[in-house]
Design a protein around this motif. Structure first.
Motif, PDB file in Angstrom:
ATOM      1  N   PRO A 174      -4.491  -2.558  -2.240  1.00  0.00           N
ATOM      2  CA  PRO A 174      -4.606  -3.803  -3.012  1.00  0.00           C
ATOM      3  C   PRO A 174      -3.220  -4.387  -3.314  1.00  0.00           C
ATOM      4  O   PRO A 174      -2.306  -3.654  -3.721  1.00  0.00           O
ATOM      5  CB  PRO A 174      -5.315  -3.359  -4.300  1.00  0.00           C
ATOM      6  N   GLU A 175      -3.073  -5.670  -3.098  1.00  0.00           N
ATOM      7  CA  GLU A 175      -1.762  -6.301  -3.290  1.00  0.00           C
ATOM      8  C   GLU A 175      -1.200  -6.101  -4.698  1.00  0.00           C
ATOM      9  O   GLU A 175       0.014  -5.871  -4.843  1.00  0.00           O
ATOM     10  CB  GLU A 175      -1.865  -7.788  -2.943  1.00  0.00           C
ATOM     11  N   PRO A 176      -2.012  -6.190  -5.761  1.00  0.00           N
ATOM     12  CA  PRO A 176      -1.439  -5.946  -7.089  1.00  0.00           C
ATOM     13  C   PRO A 176      -0.852  -4.536  -7.232  1.00  0.00           C
ATOM     14  O   PRO A 176       0.171  -4.359  -7.900  1.00  0.00           O
ATOM     15  CB  PRO A 176      -2.634  -6.147  -8.032  1.00  0.00           C
ATOM     16  N   ILE A 177      -1.482  -3.539  -6.611  1.00  0.00           N
ATOM     17  CA  ILE A 177      -0.964  -2.172  -6.684  1.00  0.00           C
ATOM     18  C   ILE A 177       0.330  -2.064  -5.884  1.00  0.00           C
ATOM     19  O   ILE A 177       1.317  -1.460  -6.338  1.00  0.00           O
ATOM     20  CB  ILE A 177      -2.004  -1.160  -6.163  1.00  0.00           C
ATOM     21  N   ALA A 178       0.354  -2.633  -4.678  1.00  0.00           N
ATOM     22  CA  ALA A 178       1.569  -2.602  -3.860  1.00  0.00           C
ATOM     23  C   ALA A 178       2.711  -3.301  -4.586  1.00  0.00           C
ATOM     24  O   ALA A 178       3.851  -2.803  -4.612  1.00  0.00           O
ATOM     25  CB  ALA A 178       1.318  -3.264  -2.507  1.00  0.00           C
ATOM     26  N   GLY A 179       2.434  -4.449  -5.180  1.00  0.00           N
ATOM     27  CA  GLY A 179       3.472  -5.159  -5.923  1.00  0.00           C
ATOM     28  C   GLY A 179       3.984  -4.364  -7.106  1.00  0.00           C
ATOM     29  O   GLY A 179       5.180  -4.361  -7.407  1.00  0.00           O
ATOM     30  N   ALA A 180       3.068  -3.669  -7.803  1.00  0.00           N
ATOM     31  CA  ALA A 180       3.476  -2.832  -8.935  1.00  0.00           C
ATOM     32  C   ALA A 180       4.416  -1.722  -8.487  1.00  0.00           C
ATOM     33  O   ALA A 180       5.445  -1.465  -9.127  1.00  0.00           O
ATOM     34  CB  ALA A 180       2.238  -2.248  -9.612  1.00  0.00           C
ATOM     35  N   VAL A 181       4.072  -1.054  -7.373  1.00  0.00           N
ATOM     36  CA  VAL A 181       4.940   0.008  -6.852  1.00  0.00           C
ATOM     37  C   VAL A 181       6.292  -0.575  -6.447  1.00  0.00           C
ATOM     38  O   VAL A 181       7.346   0.021  -6.704  1.00  0.00           O
ATOM     39  CB  VAL A 181       4.274   0.707  -5.645  1.00  0.00           C
ATOM     40  N   GLY A 182       6.286  -1.765  -5.835  1.00  0.00           N
ATOM     41  CA  GLY A 182       7.533  -2.409  -5.449  1.00  0.00           C
ATOM     42  C   GLY A 182       8.407  -2.771  -6.633  1.00  0.00           C
ATOM     43  O   GLY A 182       9.621  -2.954  -6.481  1.00  0.00           O
ATOM     44  N   CYS A 183       7.805  -2.871  -7.812  1.00  0.00           N
ATOM     45  CA  CYS A 183       8.562  -3.182  -9.037  1.00  0.00           C
ATOM     46  C   CYS A 183       8.878  -1.935  -9.861  1.00  0.00           C
ATOM     47  O   CYS A 183       9.370  -2.046 -10.992  1.00  0.00           O
ATOM     48  CB  CYS A 183       7.784  -4.176  -9.890  1.00  0.00           C
ATOM     49  N   GLY A 184       8.566  -0.767  -9.320  1.00  0.00           N
ATOM     50  CA  GLY A 184       8.941   0.471  -9.990  1.00  0.00           C
ATOM     51  C   GLY A 184       7.878   1.095 -10.867  1.00  0.00           C
ATOM     52  O   GLY A 184       8.144   2.103 -11.532  1.00  0.00           O
ATOM     53  N   LEU A 185       6.669   0.563 -10.892  1.00  0.00           N
ATOM     54  CA  LEU A 185       5.599   1.157 -11.689  1.00  0.00           C
ATOM     55  C   LEU A 185       4.933   2.286 -10.911  1.00  0.00           C
ATOM     56  O   LEU A 185       4.848   2.248  -9.682  1.00  0.00           O
ATOM     57  CB  LEU A 185       4.552   0.107 -12.069  1.00  0.00           C
ATOM     58  N   ASP A 186       4.439   3.263 -11.636  1.00  0.00           N
ATOM     59  CA  ASP A 186       3.742   4.395 -11.032  1.00  0.00           C
ATOM     60  C   ASP A 186       2.250   4.249 -11.299  1.00  0.00           C
ATOM     61  O   ASP A 186       1.794   4.433 -12.432  1.00  0.00           O
ATOM     62  CB  ASP A 186       4.252   5.708 -11.617  1.00  0.00           C
ATOM     63  N   PRO A 187       1.455   3.912 -10.281  1.00  0.00           N
ATOM     64  CA  PRO A 187       0.021   3.712 -10.510  1.00  0.00           C
ATOM     65  C   PRO A 187      -0.735   5.006 -10.784  1.00  0.00           C
ATOM     66  O   PRO A 187      -1.919   4.962 -11.098  1.00  0.00           O
ATOM     67  CB  PRO A 187      -0.450   3.064  -9.201  1.00  0.00           C
TER      68      PRO A 187
END
Length: 336
Positions: free
Chosen positions: A136-149
């Protein structure tokens, strides 16, 4: 040395407006408009892709057509999309060992149907990719911003692209709440086009309306904007001057529609997650989020503080590339 030593992978964001391809080391190897020029009678072969193709939008010669293979963040015509994806991946696979069936993690809208997801996988596989995982794009974007899902704290992100706008709250490898809207950046462009026609009797091309939207993102120089087009009354070329505030007002109904659709996610948010998000704020990315005043209107609607990604236009592809080496994230959120 074995083929495995040479294996490469890419994170791919096949967006409605732009396509971004990133390596696992963080290098963005392609960032081009999602446009291709084909012959009218054969959509299976791309004559031009990216910026070169975009320059021909609205001015293609007879027998050629400038098309967008991705609509609303998903594939609508499989043959066209295959030709686009093959051309994109060939352009980044320049060295011999990079052509040995690379692996790809591709961002996909949360609201994509199973048929749309399957069409995307087939298009990427046609480019001789060894394995395709959809994230999912929101998850990929979160990882790209340093968040750990996979962390045990709740996070919330908002992704406003050209074709879709999505809000997702997630925690410990699962989605807590999500809403997706296919009213997004493209509708903003259409709203500007219609406003100029209705209020100023000015007909402008697709690229002019898109560029005008981008100019409205600029925080510097809030002076008048010059717009060229054709006067619908006289039929002659015209050049008019418009105040940014007028154009921002023209976009308000569309922006309000996006925010209203996304804010519905809050009713599904578990109460315990609210504290986490209040402390951290909501992360926002995507080209549509760069519009002046969007952050404040989102904050007013959500009630959480808003923070912008440092790389709002490339973080989805960057996160997808990082997920290549995170099998637990693929297992939690990935699919085909």
């Amino acid at each position: 040395m074995g083929v495995g030593w040479f294996s490469v992978g890419y994170g791919v964001d096949l967006g409605t407006a732009n396509t971004v391809v990133c390596r696992p080391n963080g290098a963005v190897v392609l960032n081009e408009p999602s446009v291709m020029v084909v012959r009218t009678d054969d959509h299976r072969k791309a004559l031009l892709i990216g910026s070169a193709a975009r320059e021909l939008v609205g001015r293609t010669p007879v027998g050629m057509e400038a098309i967008r293979p991705i609509r609303d963040g998903v594939i609508t015509d499989l043959n066209t999309a295959r030709a686009f994806v093959i051309s994109i991946l060939r352009s980044v696979n320049r060295r011999p060992w990079e052509r040995l069936r690379p692996r790809c993690v591709v961002g996909v809208p949360t609201g994509a149907t199973s048929l749309e997801r399957r069409a995307l996988v087939e298009a990427v596989e046609e480019a001789h990719v060894g394995r395709v995982d959809l994230i999912p794009e929101p998850i990929a974007g979160a990882v790209g911003c340093g968040l750990d899902p996979l962390s045990r704290r709740a996070h919330m992100v908002v992704d406003v692209g050209g074709g879709t706008a999505e809000v997702t709250a997630f925690c410990f490898g699962g989605v807590l709440a999500a809403k997706s809207s296919r009213i997004a950046g493209d509708e903003m462009t259409t709203a500007l086009h219609q406003h100029l026609r209705r209020e100023h009797h000015l007909l402008v091309g697709e690229l002019t309306a898109e560029d005008l939207k981008v100019r409205l993102r600029n925080p510097d120089g809030r002076g008048p904007l010059m717009v060229e087009g054709r006067d619908l009354v006289t039929g002659r070329p015209a050049l008019i001057s418009l105040e940014p505030d007028e154009l921002s007002d023209a976009l308000s109904p569309t922006v309000d529609g996006i925010i209203e659709a996304l804010a519905a996610c809050l009713t599904e948010l578990p109460p315990q997650a609210t504290g986490d998000i209040m402390q951290e704020g909501v992360l926002v990315f995507g080209g549509g989020s760069l519009l002046q005043g969007f952050e404040q209107r989102l904050e007013d609607a959500f009630g959480f503080s808003i923070r912008h990604s440092e790389r709002p236009l490339t973080c989805v592809a960057e996160g997808a590339a990082l997920i290549l080496s995170q099998p637990d994230v693929v297992a939690a959120f990935g699919g085909r």
